[in-house]
Design a protein around this motif. Structure first.
Motif, PDB file in Angstrom:
ATOM      1  N   ASN A 102      53.187 -11.728 -35.123  1.00 41.86           N
ATOM      2  CA  ASN A 102      52.486 -11.080 -36.232  1.00 41.86           C
ATOM      3  C   ASN A 102      51.052 -11.615 -36.326  1.00 41.86           C
ATOM      4  O   ASN A 102      50.767 -12.548 -37.080  1.00 41.86           O
ATOM      5  CB  ASN A 102      53.248 -11.350 -37.538  1.00 41.86           C
ATOM      6  CG  ASN A 102      52.722 -10.507 -38.682  1.00 41.86           C
ATOM      7  OD1 ASN A 102      52.221  -9.406 -38.470  1.00 41.86           O
ATOM      8  ND2 ASN A 102      52.817 -11.032 -39.887  1.00 41.86           N
ATOM      9  N   VAL A 103      50.154 -11.005 -35.534  1.00 41.90           N
ATOM     10  CA  VAL A 103      48.771 -11.499 -35.474  1.00 41.90           C
ATOM     11  C   VAL A 103      47.963 -10.892 -36.626  1.00 41.90           C
ATOM     12  O   VAL A 103      47.172  -9.962 -36.470  1.00 41.90           O
ATOM     13  CB  VAL A 103      48.123 -11.182 -34.110  1.00 41.90           C
ATOM     14  CG1 VAL A 103      46.748 -11.862 -34.004  1.00 41.90           C
ATOM     15  CG2 VAL A 103      49.018 -11.655 -32.975  1.00 41.90           C
ATOM     16  N   VAL A 104      48.217 -11.426 -37.817  1.00 46.23           N
ATOM     17  CA  VAL A 104      47.580 -10.933 -39.043  1.00 46.23           C
ATOM     18  C   VAL A 104      47.147 -12.134 -39.880  1.00 46.23           C
ATOM     19  O   VAL A 104      47.859 -13.136 -39.959  1.00 46.23           O
ATOM     20  CB  VAL A 104      48.569 -10.053 -39.860  1.00 46.23           C
ATOM     21  CG1 VAL A 104      47.942  -9.589 -41.162  1.00 46.23           C
ATOM     22  CG2 VAL A 104      49.025  -8.855 -39.046  1.00 46.23           C
ATOM     23  N   ALA A 105      45.982 -12.016 -40.492  1.00 44.95           N
ATOM     24  CA  ALA A 105      45.485 -13.105 -41.337  1.00 44.95           C
ATOM     25  C   ALA A 105      46.135 -13.058 -42.715  1.00 44.95           C
ATOM     26  O   ALA A 105      46.489 -11.983 -43.224  1.00 44.95           O
ATOM     27  CB  ALA A 105      43.968 -12.997 -41.480  1.00 44.95           C
ATOM     28  N   ASP A 106      46.279 -14.232 -43.321  1.00 40.79           N
ATOM     29  CA  ASP A 106      46.685 -14.309 -44.725  1.00 40.79           C
ATOM     30  C   ASP A 106      45.478 -13.940 -45.593  1.00 40.79           C
ATOM     31  O   ASP A 106      44.329 -13.945 -45.128  1.00 40.79           O
ATOM     32  CB  ASP A 106      47.143 -15.733 -45.070  1.00 40.79           C
ATOM     33  CG  ASP A 106      48.381 -16.134 -44.290  1.00 40.79           C
ATOM     34  OD1 ASP A 106      49.199 -15.261 -43.976  1.00 40.79           O
ATOM     35  OD2 ASP A 106      48.508 -17.342 -43.976  1.00 40.79           O
ATOM     36  N   SER A 107      45.734 -13.649 -46.857  1.00 40.59           N
ATOM     37  CA  SER A 107      44.639 -13.351 -47.790  1.00 40.59           C
ATOM     38  C   SER A 107      44.317 -14.588 -48.615  1.00 40.59           C
ATOM     39  O   SER A 107      45.226 -15.274 -49.093  1.00 40.59           O
ATOM     40  CB  SER A 107      45.038 -12.204 -48.727  1.00 40.59           C
ATOM     41  OG  SER A 107      45.087 -11.007 -47.999  1.00 40.59           O
ATOM     42  N   PHE A 108      43.022 -14.847 -48.775  1.00 42.59           N
ATOM     43  CA  PHE A 108      42.576 -16.026 -49.523  1.00 42.59           C
ATOM     44  C   PHE A 108      41.595 -15.605 -50.608  1.00 42.59           C
ATOM     45  O   PHE A 108      40.894 -14.607 -50.474  1.00 42.59           O
ATOM     46  CB  PHE A 108      41.871 -17.023 -48.591  1.00 42.59           C
ATOM     47  CG  PHE A 108      42.788 -17.741 -47.652  1.00 42.59           C
ATOM     48  CD1 PHE A 108      43.304 -18.988 -47.965  1.00 42.59           C
ATOM     49  CD2 PHE A 108      43.140 -17.170 -46.440  1.00 42.59           C
ATOM     50  CE1 PHE A 108      44.147 -19.658 -47.088  1.00 42.59           C
ATOM     51  CE2 PHE A 108      43.979 -17.826 -45.553  1.00 42.59           C
ATOM     52  CZ  PHE A 108      44.484 -19.073 -45.879  1.00 42.59           C
ATOM     53  N   ASP A 109      41.542 -16.422 -51.642  1.00 47.55           N
ATOM     54  CA  ASP A 109      40.535 -16.263 -52.692  1.00 47.55           C
ATOM     55  C   ASP A 109      39.687 -17.526 -52.682  1.00 47.55           C
ATOM     56  O   ASP A 109      40.166 -18.616 -52.993  1.00 47.55           O
ATOM     57  CB  ASP A 109      41.222 -16.075 -54.049  1.00 47.55           C
ATOM     58  CG  ASP A 109      40.211 -16.013 -55.199  1.00 47.55           C
ATOM     59  OD1 ASP A 109      38.993 -16.011 -54.920  1.00 47.55           O
ATOM     60  OD2 ASP A 109      40.643 -15.994 -56.365  1.00 47.55           O
ATOM     61  N   PHE A 110      38.446 -17.374 -52.262  1.00 44.86           N
ATOM     62  CA  PHE A 110      37.543 -18.524 -52.186  1.00 44.86           C
ATOM     63  C   PHE A 110      36.529 -18.505 -53.336  1.00 44.86           C
ATOM     64  O   PHE A 110      35.401 -18.980 -53.190  1.00 44.86           O
ATOM     65  CB  PHE A 110      36.813 -18.538 -50.846  1.00 44.86           C
ATOM     66  CG  PHE A 110      37.722 -18.656 -49.639  1.00 44.86           C
ATOM     67  CD1 PHE A 110      38.431 -19.818 -49.399  1.00 44.86           C
ATOM     68  CD2 PHE A 110      37.869 -17.595 -48.761  1.00 44.86           C
ATOM     69  CE1 PHE A 110      39.262 -19.936 -48.288  1.00 44.86           C
ATOM     70  CE2 PHE A 110      38.695 -17.694 -47.646  1.00 44.86           C
ATOM     71  CZ  PHE A 110      39.392 -18.863 -47.410  1.00 44.86           C
ATOM     72  N   ASP A 111      36.930 -17.921 -54.457  1.00 42.94           N
ATOM     73  CA  ASP A 111      36.078 -17.881 -55.659  1.00 42.94           C
ATOM     74  C   ASP A 111      34.729 -17.218 -55.416  1.00 42.94           C
ATOM     75  O   ASP A 111      33.706 -17.611 -55.979  1.00 42.94           O
ATOM     76  CB  ASP A 111      35.865 -19.292 -56.228  1.00 42.94           C
ATOM     77  CG  ASP A 111      37.148 -19.896 -56.788  1.00 42.94           C
ATOM     78  OD1 ASP A 111      38.126 -19.139 -56.954  1.00 42.94           O
ATOM     79  OD2 ASP A 111      37.177 -21.112 -57.036  1.00 42.94           O
ATOM     80  N   GLY A 112      34.723 -16.213 -54.543  1.00 45.08           N
ATOM     81  CA  GLY A 112      33.505 -15.433 -54.317  1.00 45.08           C
ATOM     82  C   GLY A 112      32.646 -15.903 -53.165  1.00 45.08           C
ATOM     83  O   GLY A 112      31.747 -15.184 -52.715  1.00 45.08           O
ATOM     84  N   LEU A 113      32.894 -17.111 -52.657  1.00 49.67           N
ATOM     85  CA  LEU A 113      32.099 -17.608 -51.522  1.00 49.67           C
ATOM     86  C   LEU A 113      32.215 -16.677 -50.317  1.00 49.67           C
ATOM     87  O   LEU A 113      31.284 -16.533 -49.532  1.00 49.67           O
ATOM     88  CB  LEU A 113      32.568 -19.015 -51.112  1.00 49.67           C
ATOM     89  CG  LEU A 113      32.362 -20.159 -52.104  1.00 49.67           C
ATOM     90  CD1 LEU A 113      32.930 -21.451 -51.543  1.00 49.67           C
ATOM     91  CD2 LEU A 113      30.883 -20.344 -52.435  1.00 49.67           C
ATOM     92  N   GLU A 114      33.378 -16.042 -50.192  1.00 49.38           N
ATOM     93  CA  GLU A 114      33.653 -15.202 -49.022  1.00 49.38           C
ATOM     94  C   GLU A 114      32.916 -13.869 -49.048  1.00 49.38           C
ATOM     95  O   GLU A 114      32.883 -13.144 -48.034  1.00 49.38           O
ATOM     96  CB  GLU A 114      35.166 -14.947 -48.879  1.00 49.38           C
ATOM     97  CG  GLU A 114      35.786 -14.036 -49.936  1.00 49.38           C
ATOM     98  CD  GLU A 114      36.232 -14.749 -51.209  1.00 49.38           C
ATOM     99  OE1 GLU A 114      37.215 -14.291 -51.809  1.00 49.38           O
ATOM    100  OE2 GLU A 114      35.593 -15.746 -51.613  1.00 49.38           O
ATOM    101  N   HIS A 115      32.325 -13.517 -50.211  1.00 42.26           N
ATOM    102  CA  HIS A 115      31.649 -12.209 -50.321  1.00 42.26           C
ATOM    103  C   HIS A 115      30.156 -12.297 -50.016  1.00 42.26           C
ATOM    104  O   HIS A 115      29.473 -11.272 -49.975  1.00 42.26           O
ATOM    105  CB  HIS A 115      31.857 -11.630 -51.719  1.00 42.26           C
ATOM    106  CG  HIS A 115      33.306 -11.445 -52.075  1.00 42.26           C
ATOM    107  ND1 HIS A 115      34.208 -10.845 -51.217  1.00 42.26           N
ATOM    108  CD2 HIS A 115      34.007 -11.799 -53.185  1.00 42.26           C
ATOM    109  CE1 HIS A 115      35.411 -10.843 -51.786  1.00 42.26           C
ATOM    110  NE2 HIS A 115      35.311 -11.418 -52.969  1.00 42.26           N
ATOM    111  N   GLN A 116      29.646 -13.506 -49.828  1.00 38.04           N
ATOM    112  CA  GLN A 116      28.225 -13.670 -49.550  1.00 38.04           C
ATOM    113  C   GLN A 116      27.965 -13.575 -48.038  1.00 38.04           C
ATOM    114  O   GLN A 116      28.874 -13.704 -47.234  1.00 38.04           O
ATOM    115  CB  GLN A 116      27.738 -15.028 -50.080  1.00 38.04           C
ATOM    116  CG  GLN A 116      28.049 -15.281 -51.540  1.00 38.04           C
ATOM    117  CD  GLN A 116      27.423 -14.241 -52.466  1.00 38.04           C
ATOM    118  OE1 GLN A 116      26.342 -13.738 -52.209  1.00 38.04           O
ATOM    119  NE2 GLN A 116      28.122 -13.925 -53.548  1.00 38.04           N
ATOM    120  N   MET A 117      26.750 -13.344 -47.671  1.00 39.61           N
ATOM    121  CA  MET A 117      26.232 -13.433 -46.293  1.00 39.61           C
ATOM    122  C   MET A 117      27.190 -12.916 -45.226  1.00 39.61           C
ATOM    123  O   MET A 117      27.363 -11.711 -45.074  1.00 39.61           O
ATOM    124  CB  MET A 117      25.811 -14.878 -46.024  1.00 39.61           C
ATOM    125  CG  MET A 117      24.652 -15.256 -46.909  1.00 39.61           C
ATOM    126  SD  MET A 117      24.129 -16.954 -46.850  1.00 39.61           S
ATOM    127  CE  MET A 117      25.537 -17.907 -47.265  1.00 39.61           C
TER     128      MET A 117
END
Length: 283
Positions: A102-117
């Motif tokens: 199952n080559v699928v990533a888990d979902s993470f919440d990085f408090d918005g850091l992941e939505h930048q750049m």
């Protein structure tokens, strides 16, 4: 140096070392090793008894399948380099060993850091990063893990993940290792044409000029200046440039005293994508 391809065999080996009170430093990589990686190992060796380097080209952090296919794979040379710096353990697993079927990533919440750049341009990238790094942490359970500041956003995201998931590992960010002409070392550099490679120091030269300008001009003016500079550079296409708060990674609107800022850049040289960043002077 001992090479492991199976996670359970590595776990058993490391447990025996931990029973002897040995400290373990982990340097996660995707291979195609260069002096930048070796500098991380050098930092790790200063305060850890055992150094584990992982080499794994992680499919779930590539949003561009062509980039994944063309990512340099140089395991024979990598092994020689690691032996030359007295690395203790190489973990070199297959995709199946890490992900099973199952080559699928888990979902993470990085408090918005992941939505930048990078997050704006590489959909799902940081879920892939979080998945592989957390998996490696679970397998190796090191005392410390080492990451280069060239991927500064990734470094901040890993620190956030460790904090939110209460993982007992110290994350160490290490200075960007550069070529003599200033180009940030990257496994992708070997794919540059001779002409592109000769022009590439322009990226760092621009960032150094940004550092000078930031004290005198506002962030919008500096950003416009960078965009104008790259319009004059036929070999490079600017994907993004931003000046951001080091902690939140949000683009700065008005400079505030006491905050730490950093300039971030991503460019394309043909189909090869390069990133870099520089810390700006405190106000």
């Amino acid at each position: 140096m001992i090479i492991f391809k199976k996670k359970n065999e590595l776990k058993v080996y490391l447990q025996s070392l931990k029973a002897q009170k040995k400290t373990i430093g982990l340097v996660p990589t995707m291979g195609a090793l260069h002096k930048g990686h070796l500098s991380l190992i050098s930092q790790a060796k200063k305060i850890n008894d055992i150094i584990v380097v992982s080499i794994f080209v992680n499919p779930t952090q590539f949003n561009n399948t062509e980039d994944l296919t063309k990512y340099p794979k140089t395991i024979e040379n990598d092994t020689k380099l690691l032996e030359s710096v007295s690395c203790d353990v190489l973990f070199y697993p297959s995709v199946e060993e890490i992900y099973n079927t199952n080559v699928v990533a888990d979902s993470f919440d990085f408090d918005g850091l992941e939505h930048q750049m990078e997050g704006k341009f590489r959909d799902g990238h940081f879920n892939g990063v979080g998945t592989i790094v957390k998996t490696l942490f679970d397998i190796v359970t090191p005392h410390r893990a080492y990451f280069g500041q060239k991927d500064f956003q990734q470094l901040q995201i890993i620190k956030k993940m460790v904090k939110k998931h209460r993982i007992n590992i110290k994350i160490k960010g290490c200075a960007i290792f550069r070529e003599a002409d200033g180009l940030a070392m990257s496994s992708r550099n070997i794919r540059l044409t001779k002409q592109q490679r000769e022009a590439a120091p322009f990226i760092y030269k621009t960032l150094k000029e940004v550092r000078k300008k930031f004290g005198l001009e506002n962030a919008d003016e500096v950003t416009q200046w960078v965009e104008d500079q790259f319009k004059k550079q036929p070999l490079f296409k600017l994907e993004y440039f931003t000046i951001a708060d080091e902690k939140t990674l949000e683009t700065v609107k008005n400079k505030e005293s006491g905050k730490k800022y950093r300039a971030f850049i991503a460019i394309f040289a043909g189909e090869i994508r390069l990133i870099d960043n520089i810390r700006l002077h405190n106000l």
